[in-house]
Write a protein that holds these residues in place. Sequence first.
Motif, short mmCIF file in Angstrom:
data_model
loop_
_atom_site.label_atom_id
_atom_site.label_comp_id
_atom_site.label_asym_id
_atom_site.label_seq_id
_atom_site.Cartn_x
_atom_site.Cartn_y
_atom_site.Cartn_z
N ALA A 1 1.00 -1.39 -0.46
CA ALA A 1 -0.26 0.61 -0.60
C ALA A 1 0.78 1.49 0.03
CB ALA A 1 -1.29 0.15 0.75
N ILE A 2 2.31 1.34 0.95
CA ILE A 2 2.87 1.99 1.08
C ILE A 2 3.53 2.87 -0.40
CG2 ILE A 2 5.35 2.96 1.77
CD1 ILE A 2 4.34 1.66 4.37
N GLU A 3 4.15 1.38 -1.45
CA GLU A 3 4.32 1.68 -2.35
C GLU A 3 3.69 1.65 -3.76
OE1 GLU A 3 5.44 -2.08 -4.10
OE2 GLU A 3 6.83 -2.52 -2.27
N SER A 4 2.07 1.63 -3.75
CA SER A 4 1.38 2.40 -4.52
C SER A 4 0.65 3.53 -4.45
CB SER A 4 -0.05 1.67 -3.68
OG SER A 4 0.25 -0.06 -4.35
N TYR A 5 0.75 4.18 -2.51
CA TYR A 5 0.14 5.47 -2.34
C TYR A 5 1.13 6.85 -3.13
CZ TYR A 5 -3.64 3.72 0.57
OH TYR A 5 -4.47 2.86 1.70
N THR A 6 2.69 5.98 -2.55
CA THR A 6 4.09 6.80 -3.05
C THR A 6 3.43 6.67 -4.66
OG1 THR A 6 4.92 5.57 -1.19
CG2 THR A 6 6.20 6.80 -3.23
N GLN A 7 3.51 5.76 -5.15
CA GLN A 7 3.42 6.13 -6.71
C GLN A 7 2.37 7.25 -7.52
OE1 GLN A 7 1.88 2.51 -8.43
NE2 GLN A 7 2.37 3.15 -11.20
N ALA A 8 0.88 7.47 -6.97
CA ALA A 8 0.16 7.99 -6.94
C ALA A 8 0.73 9.88 -6.53
CB ALA A 8 -1.09 7.64 -6.09
N THR A 9 1.53 9.90 -5.31
CA THR A 9 1.68 11.43 -5.04
C THR A 9 2.77 11.89 -6.40
OG1 THR A 9 3.26 9.87 -3.13
CG2 THR A 9 1.23 10.75 -2.49
N GLU A 10 3.79 10.29 -6.65
CA GLU A 10 4.34 11.04 -7.65
C GLU A 10 4.07 11.16 -8.77
OE1 GLU A 10 7.45 7.73 -7.48
OE2 GLU A 10 8.21 8.20 -5.38
N LEU A 11 2.50 10.60 -8.88
CA LEU A 11 2.03 10.81 -10.94
C LEU A 11 1.30 11.71 -9.92
CD1 LEU A 11 1.38 7.55 -10.97
CD2 LEU A 11 2.50 8.81 -12.37
N ASP A 12 0.84 12.82 -9.37
CA ASP A 12 0.40 14.19 -8.90
C ASP A 12 0.69 14.48 -7.28
OD1 ASP A 12 -1.30 15.77 -8.61
OD2 ASP A 12 -2.86 15.07 -9.87
N LEU A 13 1.89 15.03 -7.93
CA LEU A 13 2.26 15.79 -6.61
C LEU A 13 1.35 16.02 -5.31
CD1 LEU A 13 5.31 17.67 -7.22
CD2 LEU A 13 4.88 15.50 -6.16
N TYR B 1 -2.04 15.29 -4.85
CA TYR B 1 -3.00 14.39 -5.06
C TYR B 1 -3.03 14.10 -2.86
CZ TYR B 1 -5.35 10.58 -5.53
OH TYR B 1 -6.60 9.29 -5.80
N ALA B 2 -3.82 15.19 -2.52
CA ALA B 2 -3.89 15.31 -0.85
C ALA B 2 -4.42 13.76 -0.46
CB ALA B 2 -5.03 16.24 -0.41
N LEU B 3 -5.49 13.32 -0.78
CA LEU B 3 -5.88 12.12 -0.43
C LEU B 3 -5.07 10.93 -0.34
CD1 LEU B 3 -8.10 11.52 1.14
CD2 LEU B 3 -9.18 10.01 -1.22
N ALA B 4 -4.04 10.94 -1.62
CA ALA B 4 -3.25 9.31 -1.81
C ALA B 4 -1.72 10.39 -0.34
CB ALA B 4 -2.53 9.49 -2.42
N TRP B 5 -2.03 11.44 0.24
CA TRP B 5 -0.36 11.99 0.90
C TRP B 5 -1.20 11.58 2.29
CZ3 TRP B 5 4.45 12.90 0.08
CH2 TRP B 5 4.46 13.64 -1.29
N SER B 6 -2.43 11.08 2.41
CA SER B 6 -3.07 11.28 3.60
C SER B 6 -2.90 10.23 4.01
CB SER B 6 -4.27 11.96 4.26
OG SER B 6 -5.37 11.17 2.86
#
Length: 99
Positions: free
Chosen positions: A67-79, A81-86
């Motif tokens: 999950a951490i890897e996936s959320y990190t990928q999401a934040t890298e794709l869209d800086l 993306y507050a929900l992914a950061w949270s």
Amino acid sequence: MRVLATSPKNLRRYHAVAGALRTKLLPGEHAAAQSERPPGGSLEAYNAFLQGQFHYSSNTEADVRKAIESYTQATELDLRYALAWSWLSRAWTGQVENS
């Protein structure tokens, strides 16, 4: 079941109350739209976020790491993306507490 009286006077009252509530409950024209999707509209970021949600819900140590890897990928794709950061923060907090 109680039936409300529908006299014209009562209907005006109901509409007045509904109108007052609508003003307080509906977002204004300047309110930010709330969505799980990233602000940039990136489907790749959204997909990565959803994969993170899937893994996080399994609640095993290995899946939380995924999950951490996936959320990190999401934040890298869209800086922005507050929900992914949270959720990334939440997943990391869980990892630290379980250590």
